[in-house]
Design an enzyme around this catalytic site. Structure first.
Site, mmCIF file in Angstrom:
data_model
loop_
_atom_site.group_PDB
_atom_site.id
_atom_site.type_symbol
_atom_site.label_atom_id
_atom_site.label_comp_id
_atom_site.label_asym_id
_atom_site.label_seq_id
_atom_site.Cartn_x
_atom_site.Cartn_y
_atom_site.Cartn_z
ATOM 1 N N SER A 1 0.812 -1.216 0.000
ATOM 2 C CA SER A 1 0.000 0.000 0.000
ATOM 3 C C SER A 1 0.846 1.268 0.000
ATOM 4 C CB SER A 1 -0.958 0.020 1.195
ATOM 5 O OG SER A 1 -0.255 0.252 2.391
ATOM 6 N N LYS B 1 1.379 4.002 7.333
ATOM 7 C CA LYS B 1 0.650 4.901 6.441
ATOM 8 C C LYS B 1 1.150 6.338 6.617
ATOM 9 C CE LYS B 1 -2.360 2.020 4.594
ATOM 10 N NZ LYS B 1 -1.613 0.825 4.987
#
Length: 235
Positions: A156, A194
């Site tokens: 991701s 993230k």
């Protein structure tokens, strides 16, 4: 591999379906797992769907179905009454990253940094708390403070140059600036790598891959465990 909360929810849904023929409501799931909001249940359901343990059924009330159970779950365990094993606040969260052993200088060119397991750059996984081994890191990758390393699982963050199998170097901290790449612990249960975006009173955890959606949380749902300061890759 499921987190403890994911497994608890899966077994609770399975047991209730065995008893009544229909899944429990989201309110019943929230109460059974002692969560504060249904948003946590939505995230657990999504994770179980992505891992292939349950599926959503269109056009039906409470439209979820258990496809499989964890491999080590015996028939007796499947049929016995299920009760959540952890009551919030009764013990330290199992998913917090345990204090790593201190880094130490090997020689003028390398510093030993503890590797604390894996971190998800994709679907969140159970947060890491086990010291697996140490790695030698160039000192110019480190900043002031305490550091630990994590092995990356998932893609991701690939557009930020972080690939599956990389090792990230994290400076331990509990706050970060807007735009920093962080190790974030979501609702004391799941850890992910993230980019942090602060939007008013909300916190956004932003992927660096268009296939992954940005996730939005309230300020009390996310704990910062550390900030990315370096990356190692083997070819």
């Amino acid at each position: 591999m499921l987190t403890e909360k994911q497994k608890e929810l899966l077994l609770f849904i399975h047991e209730r379906m065995q008893e009544r023929g229909v899944p429990p409501s989201f309110d019943e799931m929230k109460d059974a797992l002692d969560l504060k909001s249904k948003s946590g249940i939505h995230r657990l359901i999504t994770a179980l769907v992505e891992r292939g343990f349950i599926r959503r059924l269109p056009h039906r009330a409470r439209a979820i179905e258990v496809i499989k159970l964890p491999e080590n779950e015996t028939v007796a365990a499947q049929k016995r009454g299920f009760q959540p094993s952890v009551i919030e606040g009764s013990a330290p969260p199992r998913s917090n990253i345990a204090p790593p052993p201190p880094s130490h200088v090997i020689d003028s060119r390398t510093v030993s940094v503890p590797v604390m397991g894996r971190i998800a750059a994709g679907t969140p996984i159970s947060a890491i708390q086990n010291h697996t081994h140490d790695i030698a890191v160039p000192p110019d990758l480190l900043t002031n403070g305490e550091h630990f390393a994590l092995e990356v699982k998932g893609d991701s963050m690939i557009e930020a140059g972080i690939h599956d199998g990389d090792t990230v170097i994290i400076r331990r901290c509990d706050s970060a600036e807007n735009g920093d790449i962080v190790v974030a612990l979501v609702e004391k249960e799941e850890a992910t790598l993230k980019r942090l975006r602060k939007k008013g009173s909300t916190i956004a955890l932003e992927a660096a891959n268009p296939e992954f959606k940005t996730r939005i949380f309230g300020p009390d749902q996310v704990d910062i465990q550390g900030r990315l300061v370096g990356l190692l890759r083997r070819y």
